[in-house]
Design a protein around this motif. Sequence first.
Motif, mmCIF file in Angstrom:
data_model
loop_
_atom_site.group_PDB
_atom_site.id
_atom_site.type_symbol
_atom_site.label_atom_id
_atom_site.label_comp_id
_atom_site.label_asym_id
_atom_site.label_seq_id
_atom_site.Cartn_x
_atom_site.Cartn_y
_atom_site.Cartn_z
ATOM 1 N N ILE A 1 1.624 -4.831 0.679
ATOM 2 C CA ILE A 1 0.315 -5.127 1.266
ATOM 3 C C ILE A 1 -0.684 -5.415 0.157
ATOM 4 N N SER A 2 -1.456 -6.472 0.352
ATOM 5 C CA SER A 2 -2.602 -6.729 -0.525
ATOM 6 C C SER A 2 -3.872 -6.487 0.281
ATOM 7 N N LEU A 3 -4.879 -5.982 -0.407
ATOM 8 C CA LEU A 3 -6.137 -5.656 0.272
ATOM 9 C C LEU A 3 -7.322 -6.216 -0.498
ATOM 10 N N LEU B 1 -5.327 4.649 2.964
ATOM 11 C CA LEU B 1 -4.655 4.311 1.705
ATOM 12 C C LEU B 1 -3.586 5.334 1.358
ATOM 13 N N THR B 2 -3.828 6.589 1.672
ATOM 14 C CA THR B 2 -2.824 7.627 1.439
ATOM 15 C C THR B 2 -1.560 7.324 2.233
ATOM 16 N N TRP B 3 -1.727 6.957 3.499
ATOM 17 C CA TRP B 3 -0.585 6.638 4.363
ATOM 18 C C TRP B 3 0.096 5.356 3.901
ATOM 19 N N ARG C 1 4.072 4.242 1.594
ATOM 20 C CA ARG C 1 5.090 3.433 2.259
ATOM 21 C C ARG C 1 5.227 2.013 1.713
ATOM 22 N N PHE C 2 4.179 1.504 1.071
ATOM 23 C CA PHE C 2 4.189 0.117 0.613
ATOM 24 C C PHE C 2 3.583 0.013 -0.780
ATOM 25 N N PHE D 1 -3.023 2.010 -5.798
ATOM 26 C CA PHE D 1 -2.644 0.616 -6.031
ATOM 27 C C PHE D 1 -1.735 0.484 -7.243
ATOM 28 N N MET D 2 -0.752 -0.395 -7.130
ATOM 29 C CA MET D 2 0.122 -0.676 -8.268
ATOM 30 C C MET D 2 -0.504 -1.697 -9.207
ATOM 31 N N GLY D 3 -1.510 -2.426 -8.711
ATOM 32 C CA GLY D 3 -2.165 -3.429 -9.541
ATOM 33 C C GLY D 3 -3.328 -4.055 -8.813
#
Length: 238
Positions: free
Chosen positions: A9-11, A116-118, A122-123, A144-146
């Motif tokens: 997912i991107s936000l 965001l915790t949920w 998961r993603f 976030f990973m990035g």
Amino acid sequence: MSLNAVAAISLDLDDTLWPFAPSVARAESALQAWLVAHAPKTAARLSAPRALALLRDEYEAAHPELVGDYRALRLGSITEVLASVGEDTALTQPAYDAFYAARNDVEFFEDVLPALTWLGARFPLVAVTNGNADLALTGGGEFFMGALSARQFGAAKPDAAIFHAAARMASVLPSDMLHVGDDFDLDVVGATNAGLQAAWLVRRHDGADISVPSRAGTHVTVSCLLNLCALLGRRDGS
């Protein structure tokens, strides 16, 4: 529409995770206070309501090549104000630092951190923004990973390139990535044209119907990020 399998997912950030206008208003108040304290001759130019916002807009109109580069526009408008009243333009950077610290002092929407915790459990999550917020300063970066910003990446939403870069960052195909954002054209149309799935976040509480523009790509509409969690959770049984 129902979502296909989602692998990442991107936000968007501004007006998706927090309200943008209040953070900018606080930042401009902090900048004005700093300038008046450290460059007192600027006070005369900053006495009108929204003076700093108007000066920045005037600077942008005079420098169309900088459209979208919010840092450069703010730095340039600060320098111009200082120079116009005979103050030291070397104060530009520390003045901007005061502005930027306050700009990143955001108030998350109530649903955001639980969501965001949920989602983050998961993603892989990637932030994609045309703005200049910094998750290391706003908080929330741990989910976030990035992150990709238009200024640093060199392309802005709705350009497909920034969405494809987000998918590569998450090591998934564009079709397996879901982009979430509040701006229909930048986020929904941009993402679906780039081959991503999209969720349009519409935080409306006035009971009015939401009209979907005719140019809509295939997408889901959610009223908050917890609504999105419920939708995704129904898919995977969580």
